[in-house]
Write a protein that holds these residues in place. Structure first.
Motif, PDB file in Angstrom:
ATOM      1  N   VAL A  12       0.835  -1.208   0.000  1.00 46.34           N
ATOM      2  CA  VAL A  12       0.000   0.000   0.000  1.00 46.34           C
ATOM      3  C   VAL A  12       0.868   1.256   0.000  1.00 46.34           C
ATOM      4  CG1 VAL A  12      -1.655   1.327   1.369  1.00 46.34           C
ATOM      5  CG2 VAL A  12      -1.982  -1.112   1.033  1.00 46.34           C
ATOM      6  N   ALA A  13       1.918   1.241   0.783  1.00 47.07           N
ATOM      7  CA  ALA A  13       2.820   2.398   0.815  1.00 47.07           C
ATOM      8  C   ALA A  13       3.484   2.612  -0.532  1.00 47.07           C
ATOM      9  CB  ALA A  13       3.880   2.206   1.899  1.00 47.07           C
ATOM     10  N   VAL A  18       4.986   5.794  -4.752  1.00 48.01           N
ATOM     11  CA  VAL A  18       5.645   5.812  -6.065  1.00 48.01           C
ATOM     12  C   VAL A  18       5.040   6.851  -6.993  1.00 48.01           C
ATOM     13  CG1 VAL A  18       6.070   4.437  -8.147  1.00 48.01           C
ATOM     14  CG2 VAL A  18       6.587   3.499  -5.910  1.00 48.01           C
ATOM     15  N   PRO A  19       3.712   6.930  -7.141  1.00 51.37           N
ATOM     16  CA  PRO A  19       3.172   8.000  -8.001  1.00 51.37           C
ATOM     17  C   PRO A  19       3.472   9.410  -7.481  1.00 51.37           C
ATOM     18  CG  PRO A  19       1.518   6.326  -7.631  1.00 51.37           C
ATOM     19  CD  PRO A  19       2.658   6.012  -6.731  1.00 51.37           C
ATOM     20  N   LEU A  20       3.447   9.572  -6.160  1.00 54.31           N
ATOM     21  CA  LEU A  20       3.760  10.889  -5.599  1.00 54.31           C
ATOM     22  C   LEU A  20       5.208  11.274  -5.849  1.00 54.31           C
ATOM     23  CD1 LEU A  20       1.854  10.853  -2.212  1.00 54.31           C
ATOM     24  CD2 LEU A  20       1.307  12.172  -4.255  1.00 54.31           C
ATOM     25  N   LEU A  21       6.121  10.329  -5.680  1.00 54.56           N
ATOM     26  CA  LEU A  21       7.531  10.621  -5.918  1.00 54.56           C
ATOM     27  C   LEU A  21       7.808  10.880  -7.387  1.00 54.56           C
ATOM     28  CD1 LEU A  21       9.272   8.085  -3.526  1.00 54.56           C
ATOM     29  CD2 LEU A  21       9.096  10.556  -3.273  1.00 54.56           C
TER      30      LEU A  21
END
Length: 60
Positions: A12-13, A18-21
């Motif tokens: 979940v993390a 990943v999309p935010l980074l």
């Protein structure tokens, strides 16, 4: 049971982070970290396997 909770929380993390980074990579200056990112997931998986083996042999 604990290993399942840990694995689910890691997945979940990763799905959230990943999309935010990737979106804020240039503003945060994360282009230098790309060369290290290929080592992170194998290290996490190795540590989880070692922890699982430890739990099966010594605590089981």
């Amino acid at each position: 049971m604990n290993i399942i909770v840990i694995l689910v929380s890691l997945v979940v993390a990763l799905l959230i982070l990943v999309p935010l980074l990737e979106r804020y990579q240039h503003t945060l200056g994360l282009h230098k970290m790309q060369r290290y990112s290929k080592y992170v997931l194998p290290l996490i998986m190795a540590s989880l396997i070692i922890k699982l083996l430890y739990m099966l042999w010594y605590e089981g």
